[in-house]
Scaffold this active site. Structure first.
Site, PDB file in Angstrom:
ATOM      1  N   ASN A 268     -45.700 -83.356 -19.561  1.00  0.00           N
ATOM      2  CA  ASN A 268     -46.531 -84.241 -18.745  1.00  0.00           C
ATOM      3  C   ASN A 268     -47.652 -84.790 -19.624  1.00  0.00           C
ATOM      4  O   ASN A 268     -48.075 -84.130 -20.563  1.00  0.00           O
ATOM      5  CB  ASN A 268     -47.126 -83.465 -17.551  1.00  0.00           C
ATOM      6  CG  ASN A 268     -47.568 -84.379 -16.420  1.00  0.00           C
ATOM      7  OD1 ASN A 268     -48.413 -85.258 -16.602  1.00  0.00           O
ATOM      8  ND2 ASN A 268     -47.004 -84.179 -15.240  1.00  0.00           N
TER       9      ASN A 268
ATOM     10  N   HIS B  52     -35.134 -86.522  -2.837  1.00  0.00           N
ATOM     11  CA  HIS B  52     -35.820 -87.461  -1.948  1.00  0.00           C
ATOM     12  C   HIS B  52     -34.998 -88.712  -1.629  1.00  0.00           C
ATOM     13  O   HIS B  52     -35.554 -89.730  -1.241  1.00  0.00           O
ATOM     14  CB  HIS B  52     -37.199 -87.831  -2.539  1.00  0.00           C
ATOM     15  CG  HIS B  52     -38.170 -86.692  -2.512  1.00  0.00           C
ATOM     16  ND1 HIS B  52     -39.328 -86.645  -3.257  1.00  0.00           N
ATOM     17  CD2 HIS B  52     -38.159 -85.527  -1.786  1.00  0.00           C
ATOM     18  CE1 HIS B  52     -39.975 -85.511  -3.014  1.00  0.00           C
ATOM     19  NE2 HIS B  52     -39.288 -84.820  -2.134  1.00  0.00           N
TER      20      HIS B  52
HETATM   21  C1  BJW Z   1     -45.935 -88.706 -17.105  1.00  0.00           C
HETATM   22  C2  BJW Z   1     -45.775 -89.941 -17.673  1.00  0.00           C
HETATM   23  C3  BJW Z   1     -44.939 -89.997 -18.782  1.00  0.00           C
HETATM   24  C4  BJW Z   1     -47.033 -90.245 -16.021  1.00  0.00           C
HETATM   25  N1  BJW Z   1     -44.376 -88.883 -19.235  1.00  0.00           N
HETATM   26  N2  BJW Z   1     -45.427 -87.585 -17.493  1.00  0.00           N
HETATM   27  C5  BJW Z   1     -47.452 -77.773   2.413  1.00  0.00           C
HETATM   28  C6  BJW Z   1     -48.807 -78.047   2.373  1.00  0.00           C
HETATM   29  C7  BJW Z   1     -49.304 -79.305   2.766  1.00  0.00           C
HETATM   30  C8  BJW Z   1     -48.444 -80.306   3.183  1.00  0.00           C
HETATM   31  C9  BJW Z   1     -47.120 -80.042   3.216  1.00  0.00           C
HETATM   32  C10 BJW Z   1     -46.626 -78.792   2.848  1.00  0.00           C
HETATM   33  N3  BJW Z   1     -45.292 -78.807   2.988  1.00  0.00           N
HETATM   34  C11 BJW Z   1     -44.919 -80.050   3.392  1.00  0.00           C
HETATM   35  C12 BJW Z   1     -46.015 -80.808   3.557  1.00  0.00           C
HETATM   36  C13 BJW Z   1     -46.064 -82.251   3.960  1.00  0.00           C
HETATM   37  C14 BJW Z   1     -45.632 -83.172   2.847  1.00  0.00           C
HETATM   38  C15 BJW Z   1     -46.397 -82.862   1.575  1.00  0.00           C
HETATM   39  O1  BJW Z   1     -45.921 -82.220   0.654  1.00  0.00           O
HETATM   40  N4  BJW Z   1     -47.603 -83.362   1.473  1.00  0.00           N
HETATM   41  C16 BJW Z   1     -48.422 -83.131   0.277  1.00  0.00           C
HETATM   42  C17 BJW Z   1     -48.811 -84.478  -0.338  1.00  0.00           C
HETATM   43  C18 BJW Z   1     -49.578 -82.263   0.604  1.00  0.00           C
HETATM   44  N5  BJW Z   1     -44.197 -83.035   2.630  1.00  0.00           N
HETATM   45  C19 BJW Z   1     -43.328 -83.666   3.384  1.00  0.00           C
HETATM   46  O2  BJW Z   1     -43.670 -84.361   4.317  1.00  0.00           O
HETATM   47  C20 BJW Z   1     -41.863 -83.439   3.053  1.00  0.00           C
HETATM   48  N6  BJW Z   1     -41.179 -83.116   4.250  1.00  0.00           N
HETATM   49  C21 BJW Z   1     -41.335 -81.929   4.845  1.00  0.00           C
HETATM   50  O3  BJW Z   1     -41.995 -81.057   4.353  1.00  0.00           O
HETATM   51  O4  BJW Z   1     -40.705 -81.827   6.059  1.00  0.00           O
HETATM   52  C22 BJW Z   1     -41.064 -80.721   6.884  1.00  0.00           C
HETATM   53  C23 BJW Z   1     -42.327 -81.088   7.617  1.00  0.00           C
HETATM   54  C24 BJW Z   1     -42.258 -82.029   8.617  1.00  0.00           C
HETATM   55  C25 BJW Z   1     -43.418 -82.412   9.290  1.00  0.00           C
HETATM   56  C26 BJW Z   1     -44.651 -81.871   8.907  1.00  0.00           C
HETATM   57  C27 BJW Z   1     -44.724 -80.946   7.866  1.00  0.00           C
HETATM   58  C28 BJW Z   1     -43.544 -80.548   7.221  1.00  0.00           C
HETATM   59  C29 BJW Z   1     -41.246 -84.745   2.532  1.00  0.00           C
HETATM   60  C30 BJW Z   1     -41.882 -85.217   1.285  1.00  0.00           C
HETATM   61  C31 BJW Z   1     -41.304 -86.581   0.917  1.00  0.00           C
HETATM   62  C32 BJW Z   1     -41.990 -87.201  -0.269  1.00  0.00           C
HETATM   63  N7  BJW Z   1     -41.585 -88.552  -0.399  1.00  0.00           N
HETATM   64  C33 BJW Z   1     -42.156 -89.368  -1.460  1.00  0.00           C
HETATM   65  C34 BJW Z   1     -42.064 -90.853  -1.184  1.00  0.00           C
HETATM   66  C35 BJW Z   1     -40.786 -91.355  -0.651  1.00  0.00           C
HETATM   67  C36 BJW Z   1     -40.984 -92.749  -0.180  1.00  0.00           C
HETATM   68  C37 BJW Z   1     -40.742 -93.755  -1.228  1.00  0.00           C
HETATM   69  O5  BJW Z   1     -40.554 -93.437  -2.412  1.00  0.00           O
HETATM   70  O6  BJW Z   1     -40.756 -94.875  -0.824  1.00  0.00           O
HETATM   71  O7  BJW Z   1     -41.509 -89.011  -2.677  1.00  0.00           O
HETATM   72  S1  BJW Z   1     -43.852 -89.059  -1.776  1.00  0.00           S
HETATM   73  C38 BJW Z   1     -43.756 -89.333  -3.479  1.00  0.00           C
HETATM   74  O8  BJW Z   1     -44.227 -88.118  -4.091  1.00  0.00           O
HETATM   75  C39 BJW Z   1     -42.253 -89.468  -3.810  1.00  0.00           C
HETATM   76  C40 BJW Z   1     -42.142 -88.511  -4.975  1.00  0.00           C
HETATM   77  O9  BJW Z   1     -40.813 -88.070  -5.118  1.00  0.00           O
HETATM   78  C41 BJW Z   1     -43.117 -87.421  -4.647  1.00  0.00           C
HETATM   79  C42 BJW Z   1     -43.560 -86.613  -5.829  1.00  0.00           C
HETATM   80  O10 BJW Z   1     -44.340 -87.373  -6.687  1.00  0.00           O
HETATM   81  P1  BJW Z   1     -44.193 -87.190  -8.248  1.00  0.00           P
HETATM   82  O11 BJW Z   1     -42.828 -87.525  -8.659  1.00  0.00           O
HETATM   83  O12 BJW Z   1     -44.696 -85.870  -8.651  1.00  0.00           O
HETATM   84  O13 BJW Z   1     -45.113 -88.401  -8.798  1.00  0.00           O
HETATM   85  P2  BJW Z   1     -46.696 -88.456  -9.012  1.00  0.00           P
HETATM   86  O14 BJW Z   1     -47.068 -89.887  -9.094  1.00  0.00           O
HETATM   87  O15 BJW Z   1     -47.427 -87.622  -8.048  1.00  0.00           O
HETATM   88  O16 BJW Z   1     -46.913 -87.764 -10.439  1.00  0.00           O
HETATM   89  C43 BJW Z   1     -46.472 -88.371 -11.632  1.00  0.00           C
HETATM   90  C44 BJW Z   1     -46.745 -87.399 -12.775  1.00  0.00           C
HETATM   91  O17 BJW Z   1     -46.204 -87.936 -13.962  1.00  0.00           O
HETATM   92  C45 BJW Z   1     -48.242 -87.169 -13.028  1.00  0.00           C
HETATM   93  O18 BJW Z   1     -48.475 -85.776 -13.171  1.00  0.00           O
HETATM   94  C46 BJW Z   1     -48.501 -87.901 -14.364  1.00  0.00           C
HETATM   95  O19 BJW Z   1     -49.488 -87.244 -15.146  1.00  0.00           O
HETATM   96  C47 BJW Z   1     -47.144 -87.828 -15.012  1.00  0.00           C
HETATM   97  N8  BJW Z   1     -46.793 -88.892 -15.948  1.00  0.00           N
HETATM   98  N9  BJW Z   1     -46.526 -90.880 -16.885  1.00  0.00           N
HETATM   99  C48 BJW Z   1     -44.639 -87.704 -18.580  1.00  0.00           C
HETATM  100  N10 BJW Z   1     -44.743 -91.180 -19.421  1.00  0.00           N
END
Ligand code: BJW
Ligand code: ZN
Length: 241
Positions: free
Chosen positions: A211, A118
């Site tokens: 997790n 990302h």
């Molecule tokens: C612990 C802990 C500890 C806590 N020890 N554990 C299919 C279906 C539906 C939608 C889509 C799909 N395919 C694509 C999409 C659209 C979208 C998407 O996925 N949406 C979903 C939300 C449904 N995807 C995109 O848009 C992607 N692009 C794409 O697909 O392009 C093609 C396209 C274009 C146009 C339309 C459709 C498709 C790009 C995704 C980019 C994500 N970017 C972000 C933010 C960047 C901005 C920024 O940072 O400023 O990236 S979103 C955010 O989420 C960030 C992260 O990398 C990402 C993942 O989150 P993560 O890391 O999993 O964090 P959390 O907070 O969710 O979870 C934390 C976990 O830790 C939890 O489980 C806790 O329990 C645990 N935890 N403390 C261990 N101490």
């Protein structure tokens, strides 16, 4: 060839290659806020206003304010015990880190094979002329392109942005070749990143999830370590005798 692994006895040191697939929970113990759940970034900030190209086109200064706030937080954070353990493992087996995080803490801890799916918080780019630069200024005061005068944007993958294909391929290759795949601190809801561990599963890797709570993807894993990354990771490296 992948060996069969007894989930109760899993010890990374008995294997040749491991992929760590990390998310925001990996850096939680460093003080970087996660995205979802209590205290998550998206609880306060609507991503449609701060983390997509449309928001940037409508109001770049506002989107920069948000990213400068995040630069300010991350600038004060240090790699935690989990980041350091992963980096130290490199001397003992083949380690690839596939991270969704943009904070650079794996590299700061010393990991050298890091695929940043990302993007990176400290990199910026101009989509007008292709200029790129990197630096840890916080705040980044003047987001104007030195080459063409257009807006510089954070080199981060926002919602709706395409991921870099070469990074996806590097991640898939590592997933297909590893003996053990360890997902740490990711909710597994953001695609296409969330689909990558399936490549490791299909190739026969032992699958471990670290997790604090169950996730959308928990069923994919053979072993579940429930607790903070920094506490759970040492358990994967303990000699049983
Ligand atoms: C612990 C802990 C500890 C806590 N020890 N554990 C299919 C279906 C539906 C939608 C889509 C799909 N395919 C694509 C999409 C659209 C979208 C998407 O996925 N949406 C979903 C939300 C449904 N995807 C995109 O848009 C992607 N692009 C794409 O697909 O392009 C093609 C396209 C274009 C146009 C339309 C459709 C498709 C790009 C995704 C980019 C994500 N970017 C972000 C933010 C960047 C901005 C920024 O940072 O400023 O990236 S979103 C955010 O989420 C960030 C992260 O990398 C990402 C993942 O989150 P993560 O890391 O999993 O964090 P959390 O907070 O969710 O979870 C934390 C976990 O830790 C939890 O489980 C806790 O329990 C645990 N935890 N403390 C261990 N101490
Ligand atoms: Zn430019």
């Amino acid at each position: 060839m992948h060996e069969a692994v007894d989930p109760a006895q899993i010890n990374l040191l008995d294997h040749e290659s491991v992929v760590f697939f990390t998310g925001a929970g990996m850096s939680a113990e460093s003080g970087v806020p996660t995205f979802r759940g209590p205290g998550g970034v998206w609880k306060t900030y609507d991503y449609e206003e701060y983390a997509c190209q449309e928001a940037f086109d409508a109001d770049p200064a506002r989107v920069w304010e948000f990213h400068n706030y995040r630069r300010g937080i991350v600038a004060q954070c240090e790699p935690n015990r989990g980041h350091r353990l992963i980096a130290e493992l490199e001397g003992r087996l083949k380690v690839t880190v596939v991270t969704q995080n943009i904070d650079g803490l794996h590299q700061q801890a010393g990991s050298t094979h890091v695929v940043e799916l990302h993007g990176g918080l400290w990199r910026v780019r101009c989509d007008g002329c292709g200029h790129r630069q990197e630096g840890r200024e916080s705040p980044f005061e003047d987001p104007r392109c030195p080459a063409c005068g257009g807006w510089l944007r954070p080199d981060i993958v926002w919602f709706g942005d395409l991921l870099d294909m070469s990074r996806i391929r590097a991640a898939e290759d590592a997933m297909a070749e590893c003996d053990v795949m360890v997902a740490i601190g990711t909710s597994g809801v953001v695609f296409p990143a969330a689909a990558l561990p399936m490549v490791a599963k299909q190739a026969g890797a032992a699958m471990v999830e670290v997790n604090v709570e169950p996730t959308e993807m928990s069923a994919l894993y053979d072993v579940h370590l429930r607790g903070p990354a920094g506490e759970m990771l040492p358990r994967l490296m303990e000699r049983s005798g």
